[in-house]
Write a protein that holds these residues in place. Structure first.
Motif, mmCIF file in Angstrom:
data_model
loop_
_atom_site.group_PDB
_atom_site.id
_atom_site.type_symbol
_atom_site.label_atom_id
_atom_site.label_comp_id
_atom_site.label_asym_id
_atom_site.label_seq_id
_atom_site.Cartn_x
_atom_site.Cartn_y
_atom_site.Cartn_z
ATOM 1 N N THR A 1 -0.914 28.889 -47.554
ATOM 2 C CA THR A 1 -2.526 29.914 -48.229
ATOM 3 C C THR A 1 -3.762 28.969 -48.114
ATOM 4 O O THR A 1 -3.914 28.113 -47.979
ATOM 5 C CB THR A 1 -1.911 29.694 -50.658
ATOM 6 O OG1 THR A 1 -0.483 29.465 -49.976
ATOM 7 C CG2 THR A 1 -2.689 30.637 -50.943
ATOM 8 N N TYR B 1 -8.436 30.960 -48.043
ATOM 9 C CA TYR B 1 -9.152 31.825 -48.744
ATOM 10 C C TYR B 1 -9.643 31.975 -48.045
ATOM 11 O O TYR B 1 -10.568 31.333 -47.704
ATOM 12 C CB TYR B 1 -9.737 30.769 -50.175
ATOM 13 C CG TYR B 1 -8.448 30.546 -51.508
ATOM 14 C CD1 TYR B 1 -7.841 31.272 -51.954
ATOM 15 C CD2 TYR B 1 -7.762 29.163 -50.887
ATOM 16 C CE1 TYR B 1 -7.200 30.759 -52.872
ATOM 17 C CE2 TYR B 1 -6.253 29.114 -51.953
ATOM 18 C CZ TYR B 1 -6.320 29.805 -53.235
ATOM 19 O OH TYR B 1 -4.905 29.228 -53.719
ATOM 20 N N GLY C 1 -12.001 35.073 -59.457
ATOM 21 C CA GLY C 1 -10.295 35.763 -59.061
ATOM 22 C C GLY C 1 -10.193 36.070 -57.419
ATOM 23 O O GLY C 1 -11.328 36.625 -57.463
ATOM 24 N N THR C 2 -9.977 35.022 -56.521
ATOM 25 C CA THR C 2 -9.968 35.449 -55.482
ATOM 26 C C THR C 2 -8.182 35.847 -54.591
ATOM 27 O O THR C 2 -7.968 35.061 -55.391
ATOM 28 C CB THR C 2 -10.432 34.489 -54.339
ATOM 29 O OG1 THR C 2 -11.891 34.586 -55.134
ATOM 30 C CG2 THR C 2 -11.066 34.716 -52.754
ATOM 31 N N ASP C 3 -8.350 36.961 -53.963
ATOM 32 C CA ASP C 3 -7.030 37.084 -53.361
ATOM 33 C C ASP C 3 -6.585 35.891 -52.499
ATOM 34 O O ASP C 3 -7.532 36.057 -51.682
ATOM 35 C CB ASP C 3 -6.538 38.321 -52.612
ATOM 36 C CG ASP C 3 -6.328 39.339 -54.631
ATOM 37 O OD1 ASP C 3 -6.083 38.714 -55.294
ATOM 38 O OD2 ASP C 3 -6.473 40.677 -54.447
ATOM 39 N N PRO C 4 -5.457 34.949 -52.409
ATOM 40 C CA PRO C 4 -5.357 33.819 -51.403
ATOM 41 C C PRO C 4 -4.816 35.356 -50.630
ATOM 42 O O PRO C 4 -3.851 35.745 -50.671
ATOM 43 C CB PRO C 4 -4.087 32.765 -52.865
ATOM 44 C CG PRO C 4 -3.907 33.920 -52.886
ATOM 45 C CD PRO C 4 -4.713 34.989 -53.747
ATOM 46 N N SER D 1 -1.176 43.676 -47.820
ATOM 47 C CA SER D 1 -0.470 42.801 -48.253
ATOM 48 C C SER D 1 -0.015 41.981 -47.160
ATOM 49 O O SER D 1 0.710 42.082 -46.710
ATOM 50 C CB SER D 1 1.117 43.484 -49.099
ATOM 51 O OG SER D 1 1.600 44.313 -47.866
#
Lengths: 200, 526
Positions: free
Chosen positions: B387, B389, B497-500, B525
């Motif tokens: 994961t 960022y 919030g930051t989408d991983p 996605s």
């Protein structure tokens, strides 16, 4: 002199105003063929779907299956990939095929993957909120025997303002039990498109 | 008074109005050019809102849609961008037929009366932006359609010169095929990118070298592979299916705008020199340099694929003969008309009027897709699955890919912020902003701390939106974050919030970074 002056001023006026055009709308029958750009259109979608479904239902796999199981096959339409030069809405093509399959009355038709997800959610909701007599239990779904998959390909040949567009639609019916391809169908379309060299 | 009435009766004022309208078009282009240059500061969202409200002449529809589509895409609205860009493409295709009225207008009045149809490189870059946008929308088949269309378009490119030779578009085409496991088609696209760079006499980027080596190896093209090994002086190992790939496409800077110049030439039919209005690009421009970013704390650099300024100049050069011929014919027609009027014009008013309108109307077509980047660069990285960022560039640091969730500091106790402290913060932020603006990574939005602090001081409501976010102890801040939020004991840091970005084994993920928005994007996605 006057002619030249009029030409200069006239061309200004013409060039400035020529861009304005009014919009006109005419209703036509949904079954009528209207070719405008030469791209894949509703007529192609309907025609290919009808012909290919007629073909698939007339082939030996159908009789073999019904003779073996004593019941009509359950079919599901999977993905039809667009590998052509155009953005083709394959969903309308898939819907056309679904309609042809269902209306033939020869096969059972199973809801698509997306539809099944929605139905399962509804069933979960029924479990929580519906009366016992009207509730539908999970685990009672009919599994498909075959899946119909395919792709649309094109070859484009262009010279000056002329273009030949060749479409090839390949579909295959695959047995979900053992991955056998029981039917492979192909439909070809060829269009000659001539674009105008001049416009006003 | 009598002269005025005569003038009005003659309806010559219509011509004056017409020419004034044409001047308006020219002004609009200059305003667009000014707006485009502000993209260098990373304010794409502001430029988008201004452009979206603008009115445009029907003949500039393609240019407007191209501009709007680009701005929507670099602001992250890829679906909206696709709609605008497809509309632009439809318009451009419809305009390929020769227009009778526009040609008459161009030869008698000026070139801006033609509909905007774009240049060869612009059309190739339109395809590239569509490929990127479809990939960002997670629509690989859509991107593939655009690659095929790009390959068809390439067949209509000029036979000589660099016009339309956009190597990055082919590289992206190769990537699309690669993502669809079509290595043979990918190889063809990589070869095309290689050929373009050879024609342009550009050093082959390592990214492309590796793609050629890998694809030729996978396809078993031994002699071709060996040729590349000899030429590039290295070989590559087969892709490790247990690792992930990150492909970064960087759109940096803003392409220069076309300008107008007057050229004096002798017209034998008139017997004297006449002045032609012609478009040109300034000879000198800032050459692109590799863009630096950080991956897991290490500095990485992109590799330059296309110098868009160079392509724009090549496009103009390819069209220059036709532009020059039309300009020459136009001025001769105007001057001949002027001579004829002069012979019979007793009071001289008609001559004066025609002279003025002739001068005013004589202008070069300086329209272009002027919000394109100045350079297109690519880098490809192999990473361990996991994961990650994306840390968007800030005042203190550039863009980075990290495996630690970014912590964005904000103030949560506004009532405690002392005015003197806020001012001190603002001055620090302004200094940083000034220095950061010099580099591409510098973000021209000091709002992070300064504006928040100001807003907090004024309204006291700053923390309300963020109070629901996950709060994190200040202990979890890294050293850089602490430096950014060194307001004493006033603020509390929270994680916004930051989408991983989840990289699975064998997966290739595209990152698109636009300096016009100073932001990186990943597919819907990834």
């Amino acid at each position: 002199m006057n002619k030249l002056l009029k030409l200069v001023l006239g061309s200004v006026l013409v060039s400035t105003l020529a861009t304005g055009c009014s919009t006109s709308v005419e209703r036509v029958d949904a079954g009528q063929t209207v070719d405008l750009s030469g791209a894949w259109n509703d007529t192609d979608s309907q025609m290919v779907a009808q012909e290919m479904i007629s073909d698939v239902l007339a082939r030996p796999w159908y009789n073999k299956f019904t003779a073996k199981t004593g019941q009509a096959p359950s079919v599901i339409v999977g993905t039809v990939r667009n590998l052509s030069h155009e953005h083709i809405n394959t969903k309308t093509f898939v819907n056309e095929m679904e309609r042809e399959l269902i209306n033939s009355g020869q096969v059972e038709f199973v809801a698509s993957s997306d539809e099944r997800t929605e139905i399962r959610e509804e069933r979960i909701d029924q479990d929580l909120n519906s009366t016992e007599s009207t509730r539908n239990a999970a685990g009672q779904e009919q599994g498909a025997d075959f899946i119909l998959k395919g792709q649309i390909n094109t070859i484009i040949d262009t010279a000056d303002s002329e273009q030949v567009r060749y479409y090839q639609v390949d579909l295959s019916l695959i047995s979900l039990a053992d991955n056998r391809k029981v039917w492979v169908g192909q439909k070809k379309l060829k269009k000659l498109v001539s674009n105008g060299k001049l416009r006003y | 008074m009598k002269a005025v009435l005569t003038f009005l009766r003659s309806r010559r004022y219509l011509a004056v109005i017409g020419f004034s309208l044409l001047q308006g078009c020219s002004m609009q282009q200059h305003q667009l050019n000014d707006l485009a240059q502000t993209l260098d500061n990373g304010n794409a969202s502001q430029v988008l809102s201004e452009v979206a409200q603008r009115e445009y002449p029907e003949r500039d529809l393609a240019q407007y849609k191209l501009t709007l589509g680009l701005l929507r895409a670099v602001n992250g609205d890829f679906a909206g961008g696709i709609n605008e860009l497809q509309a632009a493409k439809t318009e451009i295709n419809q305009l390929q037929a020769l227009s009778i009225s526009e040609n008459i207008g161009a030869v008698t009045v000026n070139e801006t009366l033609r509909s905007y149809t774009s240049t060869a490189s612009e059309r190739m870059l339109l395809q590239q932006l569509l490929i990127l946008s479809y990939l960002m929308e997670d629509d690989l088949d859509g991107a593939r359609v655009e690659v095929l269309q790009m390959q068809e378009l390439a067949k209509s490119l000029p036979d000589s010169g660099l016009s339309g030779l956009v190597s990055s578009s082919y590289y992206l085409g190769g990537l699309v095929y690669e993502l669809g496991d079509e290595t043979d088609s990918a190889m063809i696209s990589y070869r095309q990118a290689y050929q373009i760079m050879k024609t342009s006499k550009v050093a082959i980027p390592l990214v492309l070298q590796d793609s050629l080596l890998l694809a030729s190896k996978q396809l078993g093209l031994r002699s071709e592979h060996e040729k590349y090994v000899q030429e590039f002086d290295h070989d590559v190992k087969p892709l490790d299916r247990n690792k992930s790939q990150l492909v970064l496409v960087y759109w940096g800077g803003v392409v220069s705008a076309k300008q107008q110049q007057y050229m004096s030439v002798y017209a034998p039919s008139l017997g004297y020199n006449i002045s032609l209005a012609l478009p040109y690009y300034a000879k000198h421009y800032v050459k692109p340099v590799p863009w630096r970013f950080t991956v897991l704390g290490k500095t990485a650099e992109t590799e330059i694929f296309d110098d868009v300024n160079l392509l724009a100049r090549a496009d103009l050069e390819a069209e220059s003969a036709a532009i020059y011929a039309a300009a020459l014919a136009r001025v001769i027609i105007k001057q001949t008309a002027l001579h004829e009027v002069q012979k019979k014009d007793e009071d001289g008013l008609a001559t004066l009027l025609l002279n003025i309108t002739s001068m005013i109307s004589e202008m070069a077509d300086v329209r272009s897709w002027n919000m394109l980047p100045a350079s297109i660069q690519v880098q490809r990285l192999t990473l361990e699955p996991g994961t990650y960022y994306l840390q968007q560039p800030s005042l203190t640091q550039g863009f980075s890919v990290t495996d630690i969730a970014p912590i964005i500091p904000v103030l949560t106790t506004p009532e405690l912020v002392a005015p003197v402290l806020v001012n001190a913060t603002a001055s620090i932020a302004d200094d940083i902003a000034e220095s950061a603006a010099k580099s591409d990574n510098g973000l021209s939005l000091p709002p992070s701390n300064t504006a928040l602090a100001d807003a907090a001081n004024n309204s006291g409501t700053i923390s309300s939106d963020i109070s629901n976010s996950d709060t994190t102890s200040p202990d979890t801040l890294n050293s850089e974050s602490v430096a950014m939020t060194n307001f004493g004991n006033v603020p509390t840091a929270v994680t916004v919030g930051t989408d991983p970005l989840l990289l699975t084994p064998g997966k290739t993920v595209l990152l698109f970074y636009s300096s016009a928005a100073k932001k990186a994007y990943t597919p819907l996605s990834p």
